[in-house]
Design a protein around this motif. Structure first.
Motif, mmCIF file in Angstrom:
data_model
loop_
_atom_site.group_PDB
_atom_site.id
_atom_site.type_symbol
_atom_site.label_atom_id
_atom_site.label_comp_id
_atom_site.label_asym_id
_atom_site.label_seq_id
_atom_site.Cartn_x
_atom_site.Cartn_y
_atom_site.Cartn_z
ATOM 1 N N UNK A 210 22.058 -54.474 -6.683
ATOM 2 C CA UNK A 210 20.693 -54.997 -6.514
ATOM 3 C C UNK A 210 19.656 -53.911 -6.757
ATOM 4 N N UNK A 211 20.014 -52.640 -6.478
ATOM 5 C CA UNK A 211 19.072 -51.550 -6.735
ATOM 6 C C UNK A 211 18.856 -51.344 -8.232
ATOM 7 N N UNK A 212 19.866 -51.629 -9.028
ATOM 8 C CA UNK A 212 19.724 -51.528 -10.476
ATOM 9 C C UNK A 212 18.670 -52.538 -10.949
ATOM 10 N N UNK A 213 18.791 -53.771 -10.469
ATOM 11 C CA UNK A 213 17.906 -54.842 -10.934
ATOM 12 C C UNK A 213 16.506 -54.713 -10.346
ATOM 13 N N UNK A 214 16.409 -54.317 -9.085
ATOM 14 C CA UNK A 214 15.093 -54.116 -8.489
ATOM 15 C C UNK A 214 14.386 -52.928 -9.138
ATOM 16 N N UNK A 215 15.142 -51.876 -9.450
ATOM 17 C CA UNK A 215 14.554 -50.721 -10.118
ATOM 18 C C UNK A 215 13.997 -51.075 -11.483
ATOM 19 N N UNK A 216 14.639 -51.992 -12.149
ATOM 20 C CA UNK A 216 14.142 -52.415 -13.459
ATOM 21 C C UNK A 216 12.741 -53.011 -13.347
ATOM 22 N N UNK A 217 12.517 -53.804 -12.322
ATOM 23 C CA UNK A 217 11.198 -54.404 -12.137
ATOM 24 C C UNK A 217 10.136 -53.349 -11.861
ATOM 25 N N UNK A 218 10.526 -52.245 -11.237
ATOM 26 C CA UNK A 218 9.573 -51.198 -10.881
ATOM 27 C C UNK A 218 9.295 -50.222 -12.022
ATOM 28 N N UNK A 219 10.325 -49.860 -12.773
ATOM 29 C CA UNK A 219 10.211 -48.703 -13.663
ATOM 30 C C UNK A 219 10.482 -48.989 -15.137
ATOM 31 N N UNK A 220 10.918 -50.200 -15.466
ATOM 32 C CA UNK A 220 11.339 -50.416 -16.847
ATOM 33 C C UNK A 220 10.178 -50.494 -17.827
ATOM 34 N N UNK A 221 9.014 -50.936 -17.413
ATOM 35 C CA UNK A 221 7.886 -51.044 -18.345
ATOM 36 C C UNK A 221 7.566 -49.676 -18.941
ATOM 37 N N UNK A 222 7.529 -48.663 -18.092
ATOM 38 C CA UNK A 222 7.230 -47.311 -18.586
ATOM 39 C C UNK A 222 8.374 -46.769 -19.437
ATOM 40 N N UNK A 223 9.598 -47.045 -19.042
ATOM 41 C CA UNK A 223 10.749 -46.583 -19.813
ATOM 42 C C UNK A 223 10.760 -47.215 -21.199
ATOM 43 N N UNK A 224 10.465 -48.491 -21.273
ATOM 44 C CA UNK A 224 10.435 -49.191 -22.561
ATOM 45 C C UNK A 224 9.336 -48.634 -23.465
ATOM 46 N N UNK A 225 8.170 -48.372 -22.898
ATOM 47 C CA UNK A 225 7.078 -47.811 -23.696
ATOM 48 C C UNK A 225 7.447 -46.433 -24.227
ATOM 49 N N UNK A 226 8.061 -45.618 -23.372
ATOM 50 C CA UNK A 226 8.496 -44.286 -23.805
ATOM 51 C C UNK A 226 9.503 -44.388 -24.941
ATOM 52 N N UNK A 227 10.427 -45.344 -24.864
ATOM 53 C CA UNK A 227 11.457 -45.476 -25.884
ATOM 54 C C UNK A 227 10.832 -45.726 -27.258
ATOM 55 N N UNK A 228 9.810 -46.576 -27.314
ATOM 56 C CA UNK A 228 9.149 -46.820 -28.585
ATOM 57 C C UNK A 228 8.540 -45.565 -29.157
ATOM 58 N N UNK A 229 7.899 -44.768 -28.317
ATOM 59 C CA UNK A 229 7.298 -43.511 -28.765
ATOM 60 C C UNK A 229 8.385 -42.520 -29.207
ATOM 61 N N UNK A 230 9.463 -42.485 -28.460
ATOM 62 C CA UNK A 230 10.565 -41.566 -28.741
ATOM 63 C C UNK A 230 11.198 -41.868 -30.098
ATOM 64 N N UNK A 231 11.488 -43.144 -30.346
ATOM 65 C CA UNK A 231 12.115 -43.518 -31.607
ATOM 66 C C UNK A 231 11.186 -43.294 -32.784
ATOM 67 N N UNK A 232 9.900 -43.536 -32.596
ATOM 68 C CA UNK A 232 8.962 -43.279 -33.676
ATOM 69 C C UNK A 232 8.887 -41.784 -33.973
ATOM 70 N N UNK A 233 8.989 -40.960 -32.945
ATOM 71 C CA UNK A 233 8.964 -39.511 -33.139
ATOM 72 C C UNK A 233 10.189 -39.052 -33.932
ATOM 73 N N UNK A 234 11.335 -39.656 -33.676
ATOM 74 C CA UNK A 234 12.571 -39.237 -34.342
ATOM 75 C C UNK A 234 12.673 -39.803 -35.753
ATOM 76 N N UNK A 235 12.468 -41.116 -35.891
ATOM 77 C CA UNK A 235 12.756 -41.791 -37.148
ATOM 78 C C UNK A 235 11.515 -42.185 -37.944
ATOM 79 N N UNK A 236 10.340 -42.137 -37.330
ATOM 80 C CA UNK A 236 9.149 -42.615 -38.006
ATOM 81 C C UNK A 236 9.183 -44.129 -38.119
ATOM 82 N N UNK A 237 8.430 -44.674 -39.059
ATOM 83 C CA UNK A 237 8.404 -46.113 -39.313
ATOM 84 C C UNK A 237 8.664 -46.338 -40.794
ATOM 85 N N UNK A 238 9.690 -47.113 -41.103
ATOM 86 C CA UNK A 238 10.011 -47.388 -42.501
ATOM 87 C C UNK A 238 8.892 -48.174 -43.166
ATOM 88 N N UNK A 239 8.255 -49.043 -42.407
ATOM 89 C CA UNK A 239 7.120 -49.825 -42.883
ATOM 90 C C UNK A 239 5.888 -49.325 -42.154
#
Length: 250
Positions: A210-239
């Motif tokens: 339950x802590x895994x799922x409750x933690x997602x509600x608290x912290x996943x929005x920021x983690x998801x936003x970071x992931x987009x920035x991280x991948x763009x930094x590594x791979x750029x955008x093909x389009x």
């Protein structure tokens, strides 16, 4: 009169290495596709080969898995040795959990668990280093599912650290990156991991489901936003029309 057929340029490919039959690249795959890439998915444990060169790929991602980077299986050694290809060609490379540990082994570092058996399974704080802060605004909490960590190989830069396993994110050279944590999980993937991995919640330091799922509600929005920035930094955008803000919807 013959009709003219519009030909579109081929989308660049990202080599995507998975380690189980039903594994998914999750949000990493979604964001890369939204950024204009195609995924060339290979599963070495199931007999898939890896290319001798990344000349026809824009980069590579090696994901996690239930096995250890120290296992004697032939595919583990083959995959670890294969990392000479992206490193030698200076192609963008991202290793996630097992993929990062394979990178560390390839670079002469060490992979292993803590002497007290403590694991990171659930949500744990992340502390960026000065070098990491220069590149990204990191999330405060990240999701883990591992029993082993890795040392800092010679020549690598530590970007973020943790309380139980010090080395959480590294960079080697211009284009090789490794992270110990999992930002790629969709909601459905996390539910599957919580159900199928429930036996591991009794390990020292692990959090209950339950802590895994409750933690997602608290912290996943920021983690998801970071992931987009991280991948763009590594791979750029093909389009170039695909911005990271659009990819964040994945």
């Amino acid at each position: 009169m013959k009709s003219r057929r519009t030909e579109f340029p081929a989308r660049p490919k990202i080599l995507t290495v998975l380690h189980q039959e039903l594994s998914s690249p999750g949000r990493v795959g979604q964001i890369l596709v939204a950024s204009g890439f195609d995924l060339d998915i290979r599963r070495p444990p199931l007999g898939d080969s890896l290319p001798e060169t990344l000349e026809n790929h824009a980069g590579a991602v090696v994901f996690g898995g239930p096995m250890s980077a120290n296992d004697p299986d032939e595919f583990v050694k083959r995959e670890t040795d294969w990392l000479a290809v992206p490193l030698g060609e200076n192609k963008p490379f991202l290793g996630i959990c097992l993929g990062a540990q394979m990178l560390v082994n390839h670079l002469g570092g060490k992979v292993g668990g803590r002497e007290d058996g403590k694991v990171e399974i659930g949500w744990y704080p992340l502390r960026p280093t000065d070098a990491g802060r220069e590149i990204f605004d990191w999330p405060d909490m990240v999701y883990h599912f591992h029993r082993e960590g890795f040392s800092l190989p010679s020549g690598a830069t530590l970007l973020a650290s943790g309380e139980h396993y010090e080395n959480q994110a590294i960079r080697y050279g211009d284009n090789a990156w490794g992270v110990q944590f999992h930002a790629e999980l969709t909601r459905a993937m996390m539910h599957r991991w919580v159900v199928r991995g429930a036996q591991r919640f009794e390990l020292p330091g692990a959090q209950v489901g339950r802590d895994h799922l409750e933690g997602r509600m608290l912290w996943d929005v920021r983690l998801r936003a970071w992931l987009g920035e991280f991948l763009e930094r590594i791979f750029g955008a093909a389009d170039p029309r695909q911005a990271v803000t659009r990819a964040r919807k994945a």
